[in-house]
Design a protein around this motif. Structure first.
Motif: not given
Length: 167
Positions: A49-74
């Motif tokens: 997934t795009d968010s997984y790719r962001h995180r494994t690339a080194g992002a400290q936090e990734v926010v995944l947002a949609s019209a129903q919910r959002y998740a913050v992965m730290h």
């Protein structure tokens, strides 16, 4: 915020009790958040997934947002696991935070107990346990409630937190 925990040994019924309590409290009009402690590595993101790719690339936090919910992965990236208080501080204000696990923390708790687990009660060793929700008759140093009586457990928690107006 008011914080109350559900603790106990593995397979004692903690998660089922948490699920029933969230439903019971929200049906009574309370806003509830939960924190679940895991003793193993968890990953809510999926490879590819795009968010997984962001995180494994080194992002400290990734926010995944949609019209129903959002998740913050730290990603801790070697830093210490945050304390329960630090996690609670990150939550939006609610009426009640239910915590699964964190048995050694000082917040008040209900112990979920099933005889089939073969474990001794935690209640005698942990003064933060205010009651035991058990599937059998037991001798405990605190009140014992039926593990299946969600309303009685919810009432006990609200009384213990002095939230009587929410019943």
């Amino acid at each position: 915020m008011n914080v109350y925990g559900v603790t106990g040994w593995k397979n004692a019924g903690k998660t089922g009790l948490m699920e029933r309590l969230v439903a019971a409290f929200t049906a009574r009009g309370l806003r509830v958040s939960t924190i679940k402690h895991a003793h193993h590595a968890v990953d809510v993101d999926q490879p590819g997934t795009d968010s997984y790719r962001h995180r494994t690339a080194g992002a400290q936090e990734v926010v995944l947002a949609s019209a129903q919910r959002y998740a913050v992965m730290h990603e801790l990236r070697g830093a210490e696991e945050p304390t329960l208080d630090a996690l609670i501080a990150r939550l939006s204000p609610v009426d009640l935070v239910l915590v699964e696990g964190y048995k050694r923390e000082a917040h008040p708790k209900i112990e979920a107990y099933r005889a089939a687990t073969g474990h001794a009660l935690l209640a005698g060793d942990l003064p933060s346990i205010r009651a035991v929700a058990a599937d059998c008759a037991i001798d405990a140093p605190c009140p014992v409630l039926s593990l299946d009586d969600t309303d009685a457990i919810a009432d006990f928690i609200l009384d213990d937190l002095c939230l009587k107006g929410a019943t």
